[in-house]
Enzyme design. Structure first.
Site, PDB file in Angstrom:
ATOM      1  N   ASP A  89       0.046  -7.573   1.619  1.00 37.72           N
ATOM      2  CA  ASP A  89       0.526  -6.191   1.602  1.00 37.72           C
ATOM      3  C   ASP A  89       2.056  -6.173   1.675  1.00 37.72           C
ATOM      4  O   ASP A  89       2.641  -5.744   2.668  1.00 37.72           O
ATOM      5  CB  ASP A  89      -0.106  -5.447   2.793  1.00 37.72           C
ATOM      6  CG  ASP A  89       0.068  -3.950   2.702  1.00 37.72           C
ATOM      7  OD1 ASP A  89       0.589  -3.467   1.688  1.00 37.72           O
ATOM      8  OD2 ASP A  89      -0.340  -3.264   3.667  1.00 37.72           O
TER       9      ASP A  89
ATOM     10  N   HIS B 184       0.821  -1.216   0.000  1.00 37.84           N
ATOM     11  CA  HIS B 184       0.000   0.000   0.000  1.00 37.84           C
ATOM     12  C   HIS B 184       0.853   1.265   0.000  1.00 37.84           C
ATOM     13  O   HIS B 184       0.313   2.370  -0.086  1.00 37.84           O
ATOM     14  CB  HIS B 184      -1.036  -0.014   1.140  1.00 37.84           C
ATOM     15  CG  HIS B 184      -0.492   0.301   2.492  1.00 37.84           C
ATOM     16  ND1 HIS B 184      -0.229  -0.659   3.432  1.00 37.84           N
ATOM     17  CD2 HIS B 184      -0.163   1.482   3.066  1.00 37.84           C
ATOM     18  CE1 HIS B 184       0.237  -0.083   4.530  1.00 37.84           C
ATOM     19  NE2 HIS B 184       0.288   1.205   4.333  1.00 37.84           N
TER      20      HIS B 184
ATOM     21  N   SER C 141       4.273   1.984   8.201  1.00 34.77           N
ATOM     22  CA  SER C 141       3.961   0.980   7.185  1.00 34.77           C
ATOM     23  C   SER C 141       5.207   0.538   6.454  1.00 34.77           C
ATOM     24  O   SER C 141       6.046   1.364   6.088  1.00 34.77           O
ATOM     25  CB  SER C 141       3.065   1.592   6.097  1.00 34.77           C
ATOM     26  OG  SER C 141       1.746   1.652   6.509  1.00 34.77           O
TER      27      SER C 141
END
Ligand SMILES: *[C@@H]1O[C@H](CO)[C@@H](O)[C@H](O)[C@H]1NC(C)=O
Ligand SMILES: *[C@@H]1O[C@H](CO)[C@@H](O)[C@H](O)[C@H]1NC(C)=O
Ligand SMILES: *[C@@H]1O[C@H](CO)[C@@H](O)[C@H](O)[C@H]1NC(C)=O
Length: 247
Positions: A111, A68, A195
């Site tokens: 992801d 992402h 992230s």
């Protein structure tokens, strides 16, 4: 994190992508350069916004991060601790990005993303790769640590100039297991901007990639999700192998 949750119109799933520039919630500063595999990723979105993600060095040509964090262009910063001191930081652009072929942008399953560097990383005391965890044997890894430059409080907007780290305990959760995530739960954990960073456990190997936070329907504190590396090993090695053959 909760602001973003509301802005998303009630979705209970938040990718931990940093909008401004932001830190691990409840963590402490890492010993400088004790995590020489850590990567700070500067990303340019197609709408001109600039964001940050974490990542980690796999070898001199590849960095791993979250899918992402996919963007128009990327700069990889290696050997950083305090990003305000520019000393000895290697800045390398990305030649090609490989998001996982089965990444689902809605559920955030798979992801993970590989980034091929345009020039080789120069290994030194502050820049070294991290080995990946082996196959999953069904036991949750222990003594896990996260690190990143993401926000340090839930309402903050700015990234931490210094690398922060925090210990997390993985939980046994059926939904997480079904979606190939390791999960932790609590008031402390990764935040926006973290992230793509690694979940490093027991023997110093990378077991997961920081992905997202979910607020349980039943209430209770947030569940943090890490894409399981053992489940992506075949994809990782074949993607790296194919990319190197084409060069
Ligand atoms: C973002 O784009 C600007 C120009 O539009 C460029 O100068 C900069 O290097 C880019 N940054 C990254 C991270 O690719
Ligand atoms: C992606 O995830 C959503 C939500 O779980 C699901 O409805 C959808 O079918 C998935 N897409 C694919 C291509 O698997
Ligand atoms: C699984 O691997 C871990 C180390 O990674 C080890 O501590 C544990 O005993 C193993 N469990 C089984 C069932 O082999």
């Amino acid at each position: 994190m909760h602001d973003m949750f509301e802005a998303n119109g009630g979705s209970n799933l938040v990718p931990l992508l940093l909008v401004y520039s932001g830190k691990i919630i409840g963590g402490h500063e890492a010993v400088p350069h004790s995590r020489p595999y850590m990567v700070l990723l500067e990303i340019n979105m197609s709408d001109g916004q600039k964001k940050h993600c974490g990542g980690f060095l796999l070898n001199e040509d590849f960095v791993m991060t979250a899918a992402h964090c996919c963007a128009k262009s990327y700069t990889v910063l290696l050997g950083a601790h305090n990003v305000n001191s520019n000393s000895e930081i290697q800045r390398i652009s990305v030649e090609q990005a490989f998001p996982h072929k089965h990444f689902n942008a809605t559920s955030l399953v798979n992801d993970v993303m590989l980034l091929k560097l345009s020039t080789k990383a120069n290994f030194n005391e502050n820049v070294k790769p991290i080995p990946l965890a082996g196959r999953d044997n069904g036991t949750l890894p222990k003594s896990c640590i996260l690190s990143g430059w993401g926000r340090t409080d839930k309402n903050g907007k700015y990234m931490s100039p210094k690398l922060m780290e925090i210990s997390v305990t993985l939980i046994d959760n059926k939904e997480c297991a079904i979606e190939n995530f390791y999960c932790s739960q609590g008031d402390t954990g990764p935040a926006e901007g973290d992230s793509g960073g690694p979940l490093v456990c027991e023997d110093g190997k990378a077991f997961g990639v920081v992905s997202s936070a979910v607020t349980p329907h039943s209430g209770g504190s947030d569940i943090y999700r890490y894409s399981k590396i053992p489940d992506s090993r075949n994809w990782i090695f074949s993607t790296i192998g194919n990319a190197m053959i084409k060069v």
